[in-house]
Design a protein around this motif. Structure first.
Motif, PDB file in Angstrom:
ATOM      1  N   HIS A 140       0.833  -1.209   0.000  1.00  0.00           N
ATOM      2  CA  HIS A 140       0.000   0.000   0.000  1.00  0.00           C
ATOM      3  C   HIS A 140       0.866   1.257   0.000  1.00  0.00           C
ATOM      4  O   HIS A 140       0.619   2.193  -0.782  1.00  0.00           O
ATOM      5  N   ASP A 141       1.881   1.297   0.869  1.00  0.00           N
ATOM      6  CA  ASP A 141       2.737   2.474   0.950  1.00  0.00           C
ATOM      7  C   ASP A 141       3.467   2.723  -0.365  1.00  0.00           C
ATOM      8  O   ASP A 141       3.644   3.877  -0.785  1.00  0.00           O
ATOM      9  N   LYS A 142       3.883   1.659  -1.033  1.00  0.00           N
ATOM     10  CA  LYS A 142       4.579   1.811  -2.310  1.00  0.00           C
ATOM     11  C   LYS A 142       3.678   2.454  -3.353  1.00  0.00           C
ATOM     12  O   LYS A 142       4.099   3.378  -4.060  1.00  0.00           O
ATOM     13  N   MET A 143       2.437   1.980  -3.468  1.00  0.00           N
ATOM     14  CA  MET A 143       1.529   2.509  -4.491  1.00  0.00           C
ATOM     15  C   MET A 143       1.051   3.919  -4.152  1.00  0.00           C
ATOM     16  O   MET A 143       0.712   4.688  -5.041  1.00  0.00           O
ATOM     17  N   ARG A 144       1.035   4.255  -2.862  1.00  0.00           N
ATOM     18  CA  ARG A 144       0.582   5.597  -2.457  1.00  0.00           C
ATOM     19  C   ARG A 144       1.729   6.574  -2.282  1.00  0.00           C
ATOM     20  O   ARG A 144       1.510   7.762  -2.047  1.00  0.00           O
ATOM     21  N   GLY A 145       2.967   6.091  -2.401  1.00  0.00           N
ATOM     22  CA  GLY A 145       4.119   6.983  -2.489  1.00  0.00           C
ATOM     23  C   GLY A 145       4.568   7.635  -1.204  1.00  0.00           C
ATOM     24  O   GLY A 145       5.448   8.503  -1.233  1.00  0.00           O
ATOM     25  N   VAL A 146       4.007   7.248  -0.060  1.00  0.00           N
ATOM     26  CA  VAL A 146       4.394   7.834   1.226  1.00  0.00           C
ATOM     27  C   VAL A 146       4.485   6.715   2.258  1.00  0.00           C
ATOM     28  O   VAL A 146       3.525   5.968   2.464  1.00  0.00           O
TER      29      VAL A 146
END
Length: 348
Positions: A140-146
């Motif tokens: 999730h963090d990878k796809m949302r960039g933060v």
């Protein structure tokens, strides 16, 4: 909220005087978002100047005027960017509630701490849809960039449950290559979590703010598109089965079948008849500009125009005519406002 994208038929949006009523309303009150999502380019946009934006009073004038166009209990959706980053957004939610609207909001969850959850409760927000693409924090963090945004979503769910219990909470997950192996695990987790009321799936499409719609957008965004078609179709078959067995998946079976047809052939038209949304849906962007279709011209601005006059204007009627004639393969209809026209659209 899971049914907020269901657009009523034209017959249902006519009152006893045969006057066309709006069927959907989205207030995208801010373009700002603290995330850097891989499937959205909105965060690349330059920040607007304060004087370019509607004041709270101008937003309230829009809400009050729009109320005269619709029935009691009409749903008003607040979004962004990240809606909760806009100062005064919950004042608008509270005002809309006082005017008789049901209110929903799409959020990435990042700002929903204890204080924000209490403010949401005070505003009376009926439902919130939280973006969550995987129960795996790294994905999730990878796809949302933060980094850390997954944990913020978990915190948001807990804070809303404790401090704004009247607000229904759902998840919105985009099916794409990076999270394909995580989809069913996410459903299992949502089904077993009493704090989650539903989970809604979208499919990856051409990213927002990436230019005109094209049929070859996948060439540029190959990292988003599922590389294994058989796998994504199998996942959708499993979602269909779980939906039939009472899962919290809120998409209708026909909707999930349409997703299968899309992944088989992304160029396939998702609706065989004329557009079922444009001309009857109102969207207002952060600058106050009003559209009846996100891919057609503006019909005015709430800062200078009364929404009641805009709805009945010649410009609005011209857009409705263009929408009736439109043959664009608009995947907005597939993700947000899908109504099956006939089984051939999603048959295997």
């Amino acid at each position: 909220m899971p049914d907020s994208c269901e657009v009523r038929s034209e017959k249902e949006t006519l009152n006893e005087k045969n006057v066309l009523k709006p069927s959907f309303c989205c207030v995208a009150a801010t373009d700002y978002c603290m995330l850097r999502c891989k499937m959205c380019n909105k965060w690349h946009e330059p920040a607007p100047k304060k004087e370019e934006l509607p004041s709270l009073d101008e937003w309230k004038n829009f809400i009050a005027g729009f109320r005269e166009l619709v029935d009691e209990g009409f749903e008003m959706d607040f979004g962004g960017g990240e809606a909760l980053s806009m100062p005064g957004i919950l004042d608008l939610v509270k005002f809309a509630k006082l005017k008789g609207f049901r209110t929903t909001m799409a959020s990435n969850g990042y700002l929903i701490d204890m204080d924000m959850a209490k403010r949401i409760a005070d505003a009376g927000l009926d439902a919130v849809s939280l973006s969550l693409d995987s129960y795996n924090p790294e994905v999730h963090d990878k796809m949302r960039g933060v980094k850390g945004v997954h944990q913020q979503v978990m915190n948001a769910i807990d804070n809303l449950t404790k401090y704004s219990p009247q607000t229904r909470k759902g998840l919105c997950c985009i099916i794409m290559n990076e999270n394909l192996d995580e989809i069913l695990n996410l459903v299992d987790w949502a089904n077993g979590n009493k704090k989650v009321d539903w989970i809604y799936f979208m499919v990856v499409v051409q990213p927002n703010y990436s230019g005109p719609l094209t049929d070859n957008w996948v060439d540029e965004y190959q990292y988003l598109w599922p590389k294994d078609k058989s796998k994504v179709l199998a996942v959708l078959d499993e979602l269909i089965m779980r939906k039939k067995n009472g899962s919290k998946v809120s998409n209708r079976v026909e909707h999930l079948r349409a997703y299968k047809a899309y992944f088989n052939n992304p160029q396939k038209l998702v609706n065989k008849a004329r557009c079922i949304v444009g001309g009857k849906a109102i969207s207002v962007n952060a600058y106050g500009f009003v559209q009846l279709c996100l891919f057609k011209d503006f019909i005015g601005n709430i800062r200078q125009n009364d929404i009641r006059e805009l709805w009945r204007s010649q410009d609005a009627n011209l857009i409705r005519k263009k929408v009736d004639e439109c043959k664009t393969n608009c995947h907005l209809l597939l993700n947000c406002c899908y109504i099956e026209d006939e089984p051939s659209l999603y048959s295997d």
